[in-house]
Design an enzyme around this catalytic site. Sequence first.
Site, PDB file in Angstrom:
ATOM      1  N   TRP A  93       0.666  -1.284  -0.006  1.00  0.00           N
ATOM      2  CA  TRP A  93       0.085   0.102   0.107  1.00  0.00           C
ATOM      3  C   TRP A  93       1.075   1.224   0.070  1.00  0.00           C
ATOM      4  CZ3 TRP A  93      -4.667   2.022  -0.751  1.00  0.00           C
ATOM      5  CH2 TRP A  93      -5.148   3.234  -0.206  1.00  0.00           C
ATOM      6  N   ASP A 195       2.657   3.108 -20.388  1.00  0.00           N
ATOM      7  CA  ASP A 195       1.161   3.556 -20.283  1.00  0.00           C
ATOM      8  C   ASP A 195       1.279   5.106 -19.188  1.00  0.00           C
ATOM      9  OD1 ASP A 195      -1.521   4.145 -20.677  1.00  0.00           O
ATOM     10  OD2 ASP A 195      -2.090   2.171 -19.657  1.00  0.00           O
TER      11      ASP A 195
HETATM   12  P1  ADP Z   1      -7.010  -0.041 -12.573  1.00  0.00           P
HETATM   13  O1  ADP Z   1      -6.150  -1.255 -12.713  1.00  0.00           O
HETATM   14  O2  ADP Z   1      -8.430  -0.622 -12.116  1.00  0.00           O
HETATM   15  O3  ADP Z   1      -6.801   0.999 -13.487  1.00  0.00           O
HETATM   16  P2  ADP Z   1      -5.352   1.410 -10.868  1.00  0.00           P
HETATM   17  O4  ADP Z   1      -4.055   0.633 -10.671  1.00  0.00           O
HETATM   18  O5  ADP Z   1      -5.445   2.575 -11.600  1.00  0.00           O
HETATM   19  O6  ADP Z   1      -6.483   0.577 -11.122  1.00  0.00           O
HETATM   20  O7  ADP Z   1      -5.642   1.727  -9.281  1.00  0.00           O
HETATM   21  C1  ADP Z   1      -6.825   2.262  -8.809  1.00  0.00           C
HETATM   22  C2  ADP Z   1      -6.782   3.462  -7.973  1.00  0.00           C
HETATM   23  O8  ADP Z   1      -5.901   2.850  -6.583  1.00  0.00           O
HETATM   24  C3  ADP Z   1      -6.022   4.587  -8.236  1.00  0.00           C
HETATM   25  O9  ADP Z   1      -6.837   5.625  -7.855  1.00  0.00           O
HETATM   26  C4  ADP Z   1      -4.593   4.597  -7.701  1.00  0.00           C
HETATM   27  O10 ADP Z   1      -3.992   5.817  -7.274  1.00  0.00           O
HETATM   28  C5  ADP Z   1      -4.791   3.582  -6.321  1.00  0.00           C
HETATM   29  N1  ADP Z   1      -3.537   2.895  -6.425  1.00  0.00           N
HETATM   30  C6  ADP Z   1      -3.221   2.273  -7.045  1.00  0.00           C
HETATM   31  N2  ADP Z   1      -2.001   1.364  -6.523  1.00  0.00           N
HETATM   32  C7  ADP Z   1      -1.875   1.954  -5.206  1.00  0.00           C
HETATM   33  C8  ADP Z   1      -1.064   1.294  -4.124  1.00  0.00           C
HETATM   34  N3  ADP Z   1      -0.282   0.433  -4.382  1.00  0.00           N
HETATM   35  N4  ADP Z   1      -1.399   2.020  -2.886  1.00  0.00           N
HETATM   36  C9  ADP Z   1      -2.371   2.802  -2.704  1.00  0.00           C
HETATM   37  N5  ADP Z   1      -3.278   3.193  -3.689  1.00  0.00           N
HETATM   38  C10 ADP Z   1      -3.060   2.666  -5.057  1.00  0.00           C
END
Ligand code: ADP
Length: 292
Positions: A93, A195
């Site tokens: 996280w 990306d």
């Molecule tokens: P998806 O694969 O559905 O597009 P994302 O990877 O974009 O999902 O993540 C969704 C949300 O979670 C985003 O707003 C991102 O900022 C948040 N997020 C992604 N990875 C983490 C992480 N390791 N810790 C906290 N928040 C995260």
Amino acid sequence: MWDAIAAQISQATGQTFVLQDRRSVGGGSINQAYAVTDGRATYFVKVNQANQLAMFEAEAHALKAIYETHTIGVPRPLLWNIAGNAAFLVTTWIEFGGSRDAQAWARMGEQLAALHRVHSSQGFGWHHNNTIGSTPQLNPWTPDWQTFWAEQRLGYQFRLAKRRGGHFPQQDALIAALPALLEGHNPLPSMVHGDLWSGNAAIARTGDPIILDPAIYFGDREVDLAMTELFGGFPAAFYEGYRAAYPLEPGYERRKVLYNLYHVINHFNLFGGSYEGQANRMIDQLLRWADA
Ligand code: ADP
């Protein structure tokens, strides 16, 4: 399902994890995302249908590959598997919240440049196929960048677009113009995020630059710079940091359009609508440059 995920987190970390709290995290377009905690440790969990396990596996491999370069921050993948009738991916996280810090954005630029200095001796490509959005992205090792871009990037998206009813009258002319558009440009195969729009880069509360959701491969590093400019752009400090660490070569401004065309056609394939017109205007512009 959550009991099964908690048990697998315990096993993967060697620390008993009893789920105390789970909250939904917004912003993702493809998966459901959650923060889960046992009161001590917090993890990030993405969940999707069981048939999406391969996508999570590819994401985990990509995050691990970037993590292992020790150049730029990424969530660290802990485990990916099936629980009940869902596929899931667990990563560390990250607490975000430093995005107004210009120095941190300069470090983002420097650290992306360091990632781009990781080169492949196998040419352009990657040892897995992956996805861009939810579109397949094919990465067979290819010695020559122009061929890779023509066949695996533009050519592949044009074929999908045709099946979707897209109309790109100058697509063959554009492919024929690639030698002129890439003349004198011989990029090394760099590890790229693939990306890198603004939703996939952020500053952690600790000040560390973090990149998310990679569509990794070895390619021309300019593809990442180009995409940062496609939807709004990154803070100026990012570009200053990058250029100081790894200056761009002449001709980038034109190649940027060629590289972003891939994402615009992909957007047509994912969302349809006005992306077709946008792609055709980009193609026309590129052909004018190639003819000049
Ligand atoms: P998806 O694969 O559905 O597009 P994302 O990877 O974009 O999902 O993540 C969704 C949300 O979670 C985003 O707003 C991102 O900022 C948040 N997020 C992604 N990875 C983490 C992480 N390791 N810790 C906290 N928040 C995260």
